[in-house]
Write an enzyme that holds these catalytic residues in place. Structure first.
Site, PDB file in Angstrom:
ATOM      1  CB  ALA A  74      -8.760  -5.843   8.015  1.00  0.00           C
ATOM      2  NE  ARG A  75     -12.705  -5.357  12.194  1.00  0.00           N
ATOM      3  CZ  ARG A  75     -13.893  -4.809  12.416  1.00  0.00           C
ATOM      4  NH1 ARG A  75     -14.188  -4.322  13.339  1.00  0.00           N
ATOM      5  NH2 ARG A  75     -14.662  -4.896  11.108  1.00  0.00           N
ATOM      6  CE1 TYR A 115      -4.472   7.457   6.865  1.00  0.00           C
ATOM      7  CE2 TYR A 115      -2.588   7.031   5.882  1.00  0.00           C
ATOM      8  CZ  TYR A 115      -3.274   6.887   6.874  1.00  0.00           C
ATOM      9  OH  TYR A 115      -3.093   6.202   7.987  1.00  0.00           O
ATOM     10  CD  GLN A 129      -2.709   1.012   2.576  1.00  0.00           C
ATOM     11  OE1 GLN A 129      -1.959   1.472   3.536  1.00  0.00           O
ATOM     12  NE2 GLN A 129      -3.976   0.874   2.374  1.00  0.00           N
TER      13      GLN A 129
END
Length: 406
Positions: A353-354, A178, A108
Site C-alpha cells: 500500500a504505502r 467494518y 474491494q
C-alpha cells in the site's frame, strides 16, 4: 538409500506469473486497497483511473479499487463509490485502463457498518449491537436479520456488477471492524441470536456472504477476502478465533485467497499501519468537535507502534501453518528481500500500500535492481490525505511510469 524427510522448499519468485483462482497475474505483487478519496460525486473520475493506472504501469500484478460499498448505508463518506447502474460505465473505463497496462484489477466490496459516518451519509450506521464511535460521535443501530439478508445480497450483486465492469477479482471486506468484521468481534458483537455469542454464530455472516458470492459468480472471477487476524483491542477478535474462521472459510471452498490484516477503525486504527501517528494532520482535516477531541485525547486513540519490514509476518505465519489455501501477506512489503521471505514462508502473494503511494513504479524498479528499497518513511501522513485525494505527502505528484506499449 536415504530419504530426505524434510526436502528443501521450492524457491518462488515473487515477480513471476501466478494463478489466482481463474486469473493469471503477471506477478505476485498486489496493490492493496487504499481508500482513494477521488470520487466526490460517487462516480469514477479520471483521477481515480490514473491512481490505479500508475501502479499498473509500474509493474504490479493486480491493483485493488477501494472501497466499493454494497449499499448506500455501507459508505464511510457521501461521495464513496457504491455499486449502481450509474457507476458501471466509469468502472469499465477504469478496468480497461488497468488492463491496457498489463495488470489485473480487483474491487474491494463490503459494508462499513459501525464505521459509517451516519450524519454525513444520511443513513444510520449499522452494527451487530449498539456501539458509540468516538470519531463521528454517533451510535450504531443493531442490524436486523432483514438487514443481514439485504447486505448479503448486496455483496452478490456487487460481485456480479464487477464481472460486468471487467474486474478480474473481488475482495470481500472482513476486516477493521467494518460490518462483517464487527460481527466477528466479541467486544463489539453483543447479540443474543444466531449471529452472536459463540464464534460459530459470530462467523455466520462472513461464511454466508462468502458462500453466496461464490454460488452467484462461480469461477468467472477470483474471490479474495480481507480478514482481521487481530483487532488490536482488549476483548476483541484475536488470532485463535481468526484461525478457526479462516479454516471454516477454507473448508467451505468459497475463496481463492485470504489476505490477512489487523486493527480496528473503531477501536485502534493505527494498529494496522505501524509507524508515526499523525495527530496534528488528522486534527487539521477533521470537523469540530472531532478536531478538539483529537487534540485533547488523540494520543490515546491513535497510538504509535514501531515499524519494521514485514511487520504482520509473525502473526500471519500461524495461519500459514494451519491452512492450505493461498494467503496474501500485507504489512511493510517495501523491498524484494521481504517479498522473498514471504514466499519462503509459504505465502503466495504480497500486498503493498504505502510503498506504492510513494513510488507507483516500485515493482518495475525492483525487477531492474533487486536492491531497490521503498523511500516510504512510514510517517502515515498519507492517511490524512484521503479527504482530498490520497497521495504520498512527500511526493504529491509522482512522475507517471511510462505507458506500456506491449
Amino acid at each position: 538409500m536415504t530419504i530426505d524427510l524434510d526436502p528443501p522448499k521450492v524457491k518462488i519468485d515473487p515477480l513471476a506469473p501466478a494463478r489466482l483462482g481463474p486469473v493469471t497475474l503477471r506477478n505476485r505483487v498486489i496493490k492493496a486497497a487504499t481508500f482513494e478519496g477521488l470520487t466526490p460525486k460517487g462516480l469514477v473520475t479520471d483521477e481515480l483511473i490514473e491512481f490505479h493506472r500508475r501502479p499498473a504501469a509500474g509493474g504490479v500484478g493486480m491493483t485493488t479499487v477501494a472501497y466499493c460499498a454494497v449499499a448506500p448505508d455501507g459508505r464511510t463518506a457521501p461521495g464513496q463509490l457504491q455499486w449502481t447502474d450509474e457507476t458501471l460505465p466509469g468502472m469499465r473505463r477504469l478496468t480497461d485502463a488497468v488492463h491496457a497496462e498489463g495488470a489485473a484489477v480487483s474491487a474491494q466490496i463490503g459494508h462499513a457498518g459501525p464505521v459509517a459516518a451516519s450524519k454525513y451519509i444520511g443513513h444510520p450506521a449499522l452494527g451487530p449491537s449498539r456501539q458509540f464511535r468516538m470519531t463521528t460521535q454517533n451510535f450504531s443501530k443493531p442490524a436486523t436479520k432483514a438487514d443481514i439478508a439485504r447486505i448479503t445480497e448486496g455483496h452478490v450483486q456487487a460481485a456480479l456488477r464487477a464481472i460486468d465492469a471487467g474486474f478480474d477479482a473481488v475482495e470481500i471486506h472482513f476486516g477493521h471492524n467494518y460490518l462483517i468484521s464487527s460481527f466477528l468481534s466479541p467486544r463489539v458483537n453483543k447479540r443474543k441470536d444466531e449471529y452472536g455469542g459463540s464464534l460459530e454464530n459470530r462467523a455466520r455472516f462472513a461464511l454466508e456472504t462468502a458462500r453466496a458470492v461464490r454460488d452467484a459468480v462461480g469461477d468467472r472471477i477470483a474471490i479474495l477476502a480481507k480478514l482481521n487476524m487481530d483487532d488490536g483491542a482488549p476483548g476483541g477478535f484475536w488470532l485463535d478465533e481468526s484461525i478457526q474462521v479462516a479454516q471454516w472459510l477454507e473448508a467451505d471452498g468459497s475463496l481463492d485467497a485470504l489476505e490477512l490484516t489487523a486493527g480496528s477503525s473503531l477501536l485502534n486504527p493505527m494498529y494496522l499501519f505501524k509507524g508515526d501517528a499523525p495527530l496534528r494532520e488528522f486534527a487539521a482535516v477533521m470537523p469540530q468537535p472531532t478536531k478538539l477531541g483529537i487534540r485533547l485525547v488523540g494520543k490515546h486513540f491513535l497510538k504509535e507502534y514501531p515499524y519494521r519490514d514485514g511487520y504482520l509476518l509473525e502473526d500471519a505465519k500461524q495461519f500459514r501453518s494451519r491452512l492450505k489455501m493461498p494467503l496474501v501477506l500485507l504489512g511493510g512489503i517495501t523491498n524484494k528481500a521481504v517479498m522473498d521471505e514471504a514466499m519462503a514462508e509459504g505465502f503466495q502473494f504480497v500486498a503493498v500500500a504505502r510503498a506504492l503511494l510513494r513510488d507507483p513504479a516500485m515493482v518495475d524498479k525492483i525487477r531492474a535492481d533487486e536492491t531497490t528499497r521503498s523511500l516510504c518513511n512510514h510517517c502515515n501522513k498519507c492517511m490524512c490525505a484521503i479527504y482530498g485525494g490520497t497521495h504520498c505527502v512527500l511526493n504529491p505528484r509522482p512522475a507517471d511510469p511510462p505507458a506500456r506499449t506491449s
